[in-house]
Design an enzyme around this catalytic site. Structure first.
Site, short mmCIF file in Angstrom:
data_model
loop_
_atom_site.label_atom_id
_atom_site.label_comp_id
_atom_site.label_asym_id
_atom_site.label_seq_id
_atom_site.Cartn_x
_atom_site.Cartn_y
_atom_site.Cartn_z
N GLY A 1 0.83 -1.21 0.00
CA GLY A 1 0.00 0.00 0.00
C GLY A 1 0.85 1.25 0.00
O GLY A 1 0.51 2.25 -0.65
N ASN B 1 -7.69 3.71 9.13
CA ASN B 1 -7.25 2.42 9.67
C ASN B 1 -7.48 2.28 11.17
O ASN B 1 -7.66 1.18 11.67
CB ASN B 1 -5.77 2.19 9.34
CG ASN B 1 -4.91 3.42 9.55
OD1 ASN B 1 -5.19 4.47 8.98
ND2 ASN B 1 -3.89 3.30 10.36
N GLN C 1 -7.89 0.25 3.51
CA GLN C 1 -8.75 -0.31 4.56
C GLN C 1 -10.18 -0.58 4.10
O GLN C 1 -11.03 -0.91 4.93
CB GLN C 1 -8.76 0.61 5.79
CG GLN C 1 -7.42 0.63 6.53
CD GLN C 1 -7.05 -0.71 7.18
OE1 GLN C 1 -7.88 -1.62 7.32
NE2 GLN C 1 -5.80 -0.85 7.58
N SER D 1 -3.73 -2.82 -0.73
CA SER D 1 -2.62 -3.62 -0.23
C SER D 1 -3.11 -5.05 0.04
O SER D 1 -4.08 -5.23 0.78
CB SER D 1 -2.09 -2.99 1.06
OG SER D 1 -1.12 -3.82 1.64
N GLY D 2 -2.43 -6.03 -0.56
CA GLY D 2 -2.89 -7.43 -0.47
C GLY D 2 -3.04 -7.96 0.94
O GLY D 2 -4.00 -8.67 1.24
N HIS D 3 -2.08 -7.61 1.82
CA HIS D 3 -2.10 -8.25 3.14
C HIS D 3 -3.23 -7.78 4.04
O HIS D 3 -3.42 -8.30 5.13
CB HIS D 3 -0.74 -8.13 3.84
CG HIS D 3 -0.40 -6.77 4.38
ND1 HIS D 3 -0.47 -6.50 5.72
CD2 HIS D 3 0.02 -5.64 3.78
CE1 HIS D 3 -0.07 -5.23 5.93
NE2 HIS D 3 0.23 -4.70 4.76
N THR E 1 11.06 -7.25 -12.59
CA THR E 1 10.42 -8.50 -13.01
C THR E 1 9.20 -8.77 -12.13
O THR E 1 9.28 -8.64 -10.91
CB THR E 1 11.43 -9.66 -12.90
OG1 THR E 1 12.53 -9.36 -13.76
CG2 THR E 1 10.80 -10.99 -13.31
N CYS F 1 4.64 4.22 19.84
CA CYS F 1 5.80 4.41 20.71
C CYS F 1 6.83 5.27 19.99
O CYS F 1 7.58 4.77 19.18
CB CYS F 1 6.41 3.06 21.03
SG CYS F 1 6.67 2.80 22.75
N1 PLP Z 1 -2.88 2.99 4.12
C1 PLP Z 1 -3.59 2.57 5.18
C2 PLP Z 1 -4.90 3.20 5.48
C3 PLP Z 1 -3.10 1.53 5.98
O1 PLP Z 1 -3.81 1.10 7.01
C4 PLP Z 1 -1.84 0.96 5.65
C5 PLP Z 1 -1.25 -0.10 6.51
O2 PLP Z 1 -1.57 -0.21 7.67
C6 PLP Z 1 -1.15 1.44 4.54
C7 PLP Z 1 -1.71 2.46 3.80
C8 PLP Z 1 0.18 0.88 4.14
O3 PLP Z 1 0.04 -0.39 3.57
P1 PLP Z 1 1.32 -1.37 3.46
O4 PLP Z 1 1.57 -1.88 4.83
O5 PLP Z 1 0.90 -2.43 2.53
O6 PLP Z 1 2.43 -0.55 2.95
#
Ligand code: PLP
Length: 401
Positions: A74, A153, A183, A203-205, A241, A329
């Site tokens: 992301g 987020n 999100q 973002s895939g994860h 690649t 932190c």
């Molecule tokens: N944007 C938002 C709103 C997110 O919550 C996050 C990750 O927590 C990101 C961007 C960044 O994504 P990535 O961890 O895949 O770089």
């Protein structure tokens, strides 16, 4: 370590869906060809990438799969969009964003300010909702870019993206609109055409693909200068690649996100609401930080007044329950998050704010377990808080209600 994990931190990252992993595996083993090669052996990997691009196109309802490029995350999607569009056309130096963006967006603007850009940061109200009048008034003939996250987020609060796009285009047709949709993918429907978005990152994860893969939508009318320069991959917009197994993974995750969208919006929401309602009913010093704001279905952010969030997280962690606090932190001090500060969350609850984020893998038993254990944890921590008089007064006030 606890013998079971109850994972309620899905806005931080998600578990890879087994079906995603299965789909990826052949591209580590048999199908390892470089997808850009000329021989027949590369045909399967280049076809798989084409199909994955089509699935992301469907997830976002883009007009054409040529408008999708794959990135590593992301953060890269946001950097490529923002820096790419501003580097392509350097004539205008005004940008509008919000105070509650993710650091991968905010820190890019901090850097651009040093390079001479003027950046306006739009504020939010106490529920975390964006001030649209402020945004509208900020747009001028000089505005090159507006960037607004679709959902935050930390709070899950949704911004009215279609309405914002209409405001932008009514004020300055040339202004580009970037949306950080990290999100919302898999949580609510996305339609980049209907919403009038120029660029959008995911973002895939965050939706059950692995870490290390993202996607960026750039509509056919928007030009960028690439961030990563090299080969001709991704139509010259992102060299390197192609990461075939991960691209296949995010494609499968997008397909599953579409299939599970209804479940996410009903069942995941029901479990989130159950958790939230029980906490607010049974714990007198709990406070819903977003009030009645419109949110993604999986997130709730609750402040526990007069106690420390980190202590709550440690107690939860002993039971295998994973959640997040609103603090970061920084330099040894526990600074409340920039998002909760922008909302002016009262000091009594800002330090004790916990984000709970569910997924389609969250079960009713898990939610019931948290509902059963949390009041005991909060009671124990509250009993050692230095604010006993304030807590007593709060208890009397909430009990009277
Ligand atoms: N944007 C938002 C709103 C997110 O919550 C996050 C990750 O927590 C990101 C961007 C960044 O994504 P990535 O961890 O895949 O770089």
């Amino acid at each position: 370590m606890a013998d079971k994990i109850i994972y309620l931190d899905n806005n931080a990252t998600t578990k890879v869906d087994e079906k995603v992993l299965e789909e990826m595996l052949p591209y580590f083993k048999e199908e390892y060809a470089n997808p850009s090669s000329m021989y027949d052996f590369s045909k399967n990997s280049s076809r798989a990438i084409r199909e994955a691009r089509g699935k992301i196109k469907d997830l976002l309802n883009a007009a054409n799969e040529k408008e999708i490029i794959f990135t590593s995350c992301g953060s890269e999607s946001a950097n490529t969009a923002i820096r790419g569009v501003l580097n392509y056309d350097k004539s205008k130096k005004h940008i509008i964003t919000t105070k509650i963006e993710h650091p991968c967006v905010l820190n890019v603007y901090k850097m651009l300010e040093k390079q001479g850009y003027k950046v306006d940061y739009i504020g939010v109200n106490a529920n975390g909702e964006l001030n649209l009048d402020e945004l509208s008034h900020a747009i001028t003939d000089e505005t090159a870019l507006v960037s607004v996250m679709w959902a935050n987020n930390e709070t899950g609060v949704l911004n009215p993206i279609e309405e914002i796009s209409q405001i932008i285009k009514s004020k300055n047709k040339e202004t580009k609109f970037f949306v950080d949709a990290v999100q919302v993918a898999g949580k609510i429907p996305i339609d980049v055409q209907k919403a009038g978005i120029d660029m959008l990152g995911v973002s895939g994860h965050k939706f059950h693909a692995p870490k290390g893969i993202g996607a960026l939508y750039i509509n056919s009318k928007t030009m960028i200068t690439p961030l990563i320069i090299g080969g001709h991959q991704e139509r010259g917009k992102r060299a390197g690649t192609e990461n075939t197994p991960y691209i296949v993974g995010i494609g499968k995750a997008a397909e599953l996100a579409i299939d599970n969208l209804e479940y996410e919006m009903t069942e995941v929401k029901r479990l989130r609401d159950k958790l939230e309602k029980n906490i607010l009913q049974n714990i007198y010093n709990a406070r819903l930080n977003t009030g009645l704001a419109n949110r993604v279905p999986n997130t709730t952010n609750i402040g526990f007044e007069y106690i420390e969030g980190e202590l709550i997280l440690l107690h939860l962690s002993d039971l295998g329950i994973c959640a997040s606090s609103g603090s970061a932190c920084t330099s040894g001090s526990l600074e409340p998050s920039h998002v909760l500060r922008a909302m002016n969350v009262p000091f009594t609850s800002i330090h004790g704010s916990i984000r709970w984020s569910l997924s389609r893998f969250t079960t009713e038993d898990e939610i019931d377990y948290v509902i059963g254990e949390l009041p005991k944890i909060i009671d124990e921590i509250t009993s050692i808080s230095p604010y006993q008089n304030e807590l007593k007064a709060l208890k009397e006030m909430r009990m009277v209600k």
